[in-house]
Design a protein around this motif. Sequence first.
Motif, PDB file in Angstrom:
ATOM      1  N   MET A   1      36.447  55.995  35.483  1.00  0.00           N
ATOM      2  CA  MET A   1      36.136  55.436  36.792  1.00  0.00           C
ATOM      3  C   MET A   1      35.769  53.956  36.640  1.00  0.00           C
ATOM      4  O   MET A   1      34.848  53.606  35.910  1.00  0.00           O
ATOM      5  CB  MET A   1      34.969  56.207  37.420  1.00  0.00           C
ATOM      6  N   ALA A   2      36.514  53.079  37.301  1.00  0.00           N
ATOM      7  CA  ALA A   2      36.280  51.646  37.164  1.00  0.00           C
ATOM      8  C   ALA A   2      35.011  51.242  37.906  1.00  0.00           C
ATOM      9  O   ALA A   2      34.696  51.756  38.980  1.00  0.00           O
ATOM     10  CB  ALA A   2      37.478  50.877  37.703  1.00  0.00           C
ATOM     11  N   ILE A   3      34.294  50.323  37.337  1.00  0.00           N
ATOM     12  CA  ILE A   3      33.088  49.781  37.949  1.00  0.00           C
ATOM     13  C   ILE A   3      33.482  48.791  39.041  1.00  0.00           C
ATOM     14  O   ILE A   3      34.432  48.032  38.898  1.00  0.00           O
ATOM     15  CB  ILE A   3      32.204  49.103  36.878  1.00  0.00           C
ATOM     16  N   ASP A 242      30.300  55.978  42.483  1.00  0.00           N
ATOM     17  CA  ASP A 242      31.531  55.178  42.566  1.00  0.00           C
ATOM     18  C   ASP A 242      31.422  54.054  43.603  1.00  0.00           C
ATOM     19  O   ASP A 242      32.434  53.523  44.056  1.00  0.00           O
ATOM     20  CB  ASP A 242      32.731  56.068  42.890  1.00  0.00           C
ATOM     21  N   GLY A 243      30.199  53.690  43.962  1.00  0.00           N
ATOM     22  CA  GLY A 243      29.997  52.614  44.933  1.00  0.00           C
ATOM     23  C   GLY A 243      29.938  51.259  44.266  1.00  0.00           C
ATOM     24  O   GLY A 243      30.227  51.097  43.077  1.00  0.00           O
ATOM     25  N   TYR A 244      29.541  50.264  45.046  1.00  0.00           N
ATOM     26  CA  TYR A 244      29.426  48.903  44.528  1.00  0.00           C
ATOM     27  C   TYR A 244      28.086  48.708  43.833  1.00  0.00           C
ATOM     28  O   TYR A 244      27.060  49.265  44.226  1.00  0.00           O
ATOM     29  CB  TYR A 244      29.542  47.887  45.666  1.00  0.00           C
ATOM     30  N   MET A 245      28.108  47.889  42.788  1.00  0.00           N
ATOM     31  CA  MET A 245      26.906  47.442  42.105  1.00  0.00           C
ATOM     32  C   MET A 245      26.787  45.948  42.370  1.00  0.00           C
ATOM     33  O   MET A 245      27.633  45.160  41.921  1.00  0.00           O
ATOM     34  CB  MET A 245      26.992  47.713  40.606  1.00  0.00           C
ATOM     35  N   PHE A 265      29.663  41.527  30.618  1.00  0.00           N
ATOM     36  CA  PHE A 265      28.616  42.351  30.014  1.00  0.00           C
ATOM     37  C   PHE A 265      28.498  43.695  30.719  1.00  0.00           C
ATOM     38  O   PHE A 265      28.464  44.766  30.085  1.00  0.00           O
ATOM     39  CB  PHE A 265      27.284  41.603  30.079  1.00  0.00           C
ATOM     40  N   LEU A 266      28.475  43.687  32.031  1.00  0.00           N
ATOM     41  CA  LEU A 266      28.311  44.926  32.795  1.00  0.00           C
ATOM     42  C   LEU A 266      29.506  45.852  32.645  1.00  0.00           C
ATOM     43  O   LEU A 266      29.346  47.069  32.510  1.00  0.00           O
ATOM     44  CB  LEU A 266      28.083  44.599  34.273  1.00  0.00           C
ATOM     45  N   ARG A 267      30.685  45.285  32.653  1.00  0.00           N
ATOM     46  CA  ARG A 267      31.889  46.127  32.493  1.00  0.00           C
ATOM     47  C   ARG A 267      31.934  46.744  31.106  1.00  0.00           C
ATOM     48  O   ARG A 267      32.344  47.901  30.943  1.00  0.00           O
ATOM     49  CB  ARG A 267      33.138  45.299  32.773  1.00  0.00           C
ATOM     50  N   LYS A 268      31.499  46.000  30.106  1.00  0.00           N
ATOM     51  CA  LYS A 268      31.485  46.525  28.750  1.00  0.00           C
ATOM     52  C   LYS A 268      30.452  47.647  28.609  1.00  0.00           C
ATOM     53  O   LYS A 268      30.736  48.708  28.039  1.00  0.00           O
ATOM     54  CB  LYS A 268      31.182  45.410  27.753  1.00  0.00           C
TER      55      LYS A 268
END
Length: 273
Positions: A1-3, A242-245, A265-268
């Motif tokens: 699931m993509a951020i 699965d919402g927005y951060m 950084f967050l995606r990693k």
Amino acid sequence: MAIKLSCTANMVPGKTLTEKAHTVRKLGYDGMAIFVDAPDWKDELLDEMLQMEERTGVKPCEFVLTAGYYGHLMNKDPEIRKQALVAYKQSIDIANKIGAITEMEYEYRTQDPLPLFEPYQQMPEEEKELYVSIVNELGACVKPGAAMLIESCNRYETRYMTRLCDCVEMLERADPQVTKNMGLIADFFHLAIEEVDIAQAIIDAGKWIRHVHLGDSNRLAPGYGHTDWNSGMAALKQIGFDGYMNLECGVPGPYDVVLPEVAEFLRKVHANA
């Protein structure tokens, strides 16, 4: 699931929301949170937000009208509460039109005296009943595709409802037909102050969490404090979030350097959690 990462509009330069959205996109973000002081609101802003995603690829995922009566839903003066309800309903109306979330708290103001040694204060039952009635009234105004979310704030900004579990209690006491368009915001800055275990608090709140605010323990950008982002992201993945951060924090350096680094950084962290 993509951020899905978002950035608050006032964290980047730009004369218009559209200019800010183009900048946000270039920096690596998918959405933008928009906070407008109520006296500055004009219909042209709504037109701009309605066209934003098509024009820029950035979703206006969060909207709040601030100032004025914001944060006064539980004021002891009934007339002020009434005016606050009107103001919050204006935010809901705009959120309905753009398909965004908006938010409410128990209250939002500097606490005086500061409750330094009295965390986790609980509302008297009559106040809980009043708050639930407000939840029901506001929630009934929300249309599918939008959401009114309760945010737990730290003890220095509100008397009650400082933890996610406090907010869950209010949602579970409200009308289920209303709460289908409601939920929680998990704000990592507030969580770092009030929760014993951030990851466990997220897991316990579970399905109610529909939006996340990102700020480190010192309210700087993620990675510039001592929050354990690995366990927090793992908990969000565990509950299927699965919402927005959305970044709601200080930027300790040039925005065009720091914000792309924070997105990476967050995606990693999310990918490895």
